[in-house]
Enzyme design. Sequence first.
Site, PDB file in Angstrom:
ATOM      1  CD  GLU A  33      -2.479   1.974   0.265  1.00 53.61           C
ATOM      2  OE1 GLU A  33      -2.746   2.887  -0.406  1.00 53.61           O
ATOM      3  OE2 GLU A  33      -3.265   1.165  -0.340  1.00 53.61           O
ATOM      4  N   GLY A  39      -8.310   2.108   1.638  1.00 51.13           N
ATOM      5  CA  GLY A  39      -8.369   3.256   0.578  1.00 51.13           C
ATOM      6  C   GLY A  39      -9.559   3.982   0.111  1.00 51.13           C
ATOM      7  CB  THR A  40     -11.822   5.601  -2.421  1.00 49.65           C
ATOM      8  OG1 THR A  40     -10.444   5.399  -3.325  1.00 49.65           O
ATOM      9  CG2 THR A  40     -12.649   7.392  -2.258  1.00 49.65           C
ATOM     10  CB  CYS A  41     -14.476   2.898   1.386  1.00 50.50           C
ATOM     11  SG  CYS A  41     -15.773   2.652   2.275  1.00 50.50           S
ATOM     12  CE  LYS A  50     -22.231   8.891   1.339  1.00 49.62           C
ATOM     13  NZ  LYS A  50     -21.278   9.044   0.676  1.00 49.62           N
ATOM     14  N   GLY A 176     -23.353  17.310 -12.491  1.00 48.82           N
ATOM     15  CA  GLY A 176     -24.022  16.965 -11.611  1.00 48.82           C
ATOM     16  C   GLY A 176     -25.006  15.631 -11.451  1.00 48.82           C
ATOM     17  CB  ILE A 179     -19.010  12.485  -6.154  1.00 48.82           C
ATOM     18  CG1 ILE A 179     -18.658  11.808  -5.735  1.00 48.82           C
ATOM     19  CG2 ILE A 179     -17.817  13.650  -5.580  1.00 48.82           C
ATOM     20  CD1 ILE A 179     -17.229  10.939  -6.195  1.00 48.82           C
ATOM     21  N   GLY A 265     -15.897  13.154 -12.765  1.00 45.63           N
ATOM     22  CA  GLY A 265     -15.571  11.575 -13.052  1.00 45.63           C
ATOM     23  C   GLY A 265     -13.797  11.100 -12.197  1.00 45.63           C
ATOM     24  CG  HIS A 439     -48.667  -0.395   9.670  1.00 43.56           C
ATOM     25  ND1 HIS A 439     -48.356   0.507   9.027  1.00 43.56           N
ATOM     26  CD2 HIS A 439     -49.174   0.069  10.454  1.00 43.56           C
ATOM     27  CE1 HIS A 439     -48.879   1.633   8.757  1.00 43.56           C
ATOM     28  NE2 HIS A 439     -49.469   1.535  10.252  1.00 43.56           N
TER      29      HIS A 439
END
Length: 457
Positions: A33, A39-41, A50, A176, A179, A265, A439
Amino acid sequence: MKRFDAIITGAGQAGPSLAGRLTAAGKTVALIERKHVGGTCVNTGCMPTKAMVASAYAAHLARRGADYGVVTGEVCIDFHKVMARKDKVRFDARKGNEDWLAGMKGLTFIRGHARFESPTEIRVGEERLSAGQIFLNVGGRAVVPDFPGVGDVPHLDNVSMMELTEVPKHLIVVGGSYIGLEFAQMFRRFGSDVTVVEKGPRLIAREDEDVSAAVRDILEREGIAIRTGAECIRFFKSGDGVGVGVDCTAGTPEILGSHILLATGRRPNTDDLGLDKAGVATDKRGYVTVDERLETSVPGIFAMGDCNGRGAFTHTAYNDFEIVAANLLDNEPRKVSDRIQTYALYIDPPLGRAGMSETEARKSGRKLLIGTRPMSRVGRAKEKGETLGFMKVIADAQTKEILGASILGTGGDEAVQSILDVMYAGRPYTTITHAVHIHPTVSELIPTVFGDMQPVD
């Protein structure tokens, strides 16, 4: 030369999990690495963004407190705490991954940049490694568009957005799509003026037109300016700020702001791996060419995650690991084409997607059944006071196969999973119409939407 049974380049979502399976099978593994584990996440994508979305949602809900009979007073943003919370989420996740790798018997973890010397050899600095199997999990990065003036102005991408120390006065988002729209709504809720500039005729072009229109309406309701059909995009300095020139069918020809986010992108991190020395083929965009088992043009070399062009999500990267492990270790033949497309757009309310869009389904030539229901007719959404959006489901009229679903609304990213599971089970849509759901939930309306489907031309 250090010899291993396997070499994995990249510690994103697929790499460490594969290392765990291989070492558990008694193999010696080198995991390389060059930057951050996860990584990105973990570091600049899903988890930190988030976490920021959650802070933005809290601010939005606080501002709406009076709607629920809650008096909150003036809502202020402590951006330092927002970013500190984001950092704790990502740093804790990164450390968890690092600790996991540190305790993995049979694994040699190497920090540095990997480059091929041959189909079986990798160089990292002064070290040379060899293995019979090599797995690429090198991810991707943001694209810098070739617009006039782009090199003359400071601009942000998904990585540098994570390092901001203040809320932009006016954030101009160029792009648009997923991301860009997530950051646009997030920073509008933090207090920025926000303008989204999209070259195409509508937002999130891969979605159906009704979904795109509904997303635009949601964002504009919060005061986000949307400029679509933006041809001839150019950048320039303007006093202490920046400007974007556009040629749109409506609106001013120039937009002045304090910050520019480029969200146009991503591209794979394959241009500096020495793939030519290994003979690994790529397509014209630089993605590594793979077969159904994710093996490249060179036997024994595999590519997982964003760099193979077969998915651009954390969940597809992890599924890549599962496919590789199943074929190599479990004698279970699995292939990429068995995967059903699914993803989410994390604006508020979120968009959950599974399978085909209506546009794709119509192009297939099948006779279709389509059902829709506005979220304003979903009891759970009414109770929460979050009624924007709608549900749409699509099925084959002859075989009763579920072809796709779009749920734009509160809980849509979770509710769509129940449809996805039935699709994987290969069951007809009547399986859902006969189901009894809890419900009050958003998911309880899914059987109703399927039951109300109508044939379309």
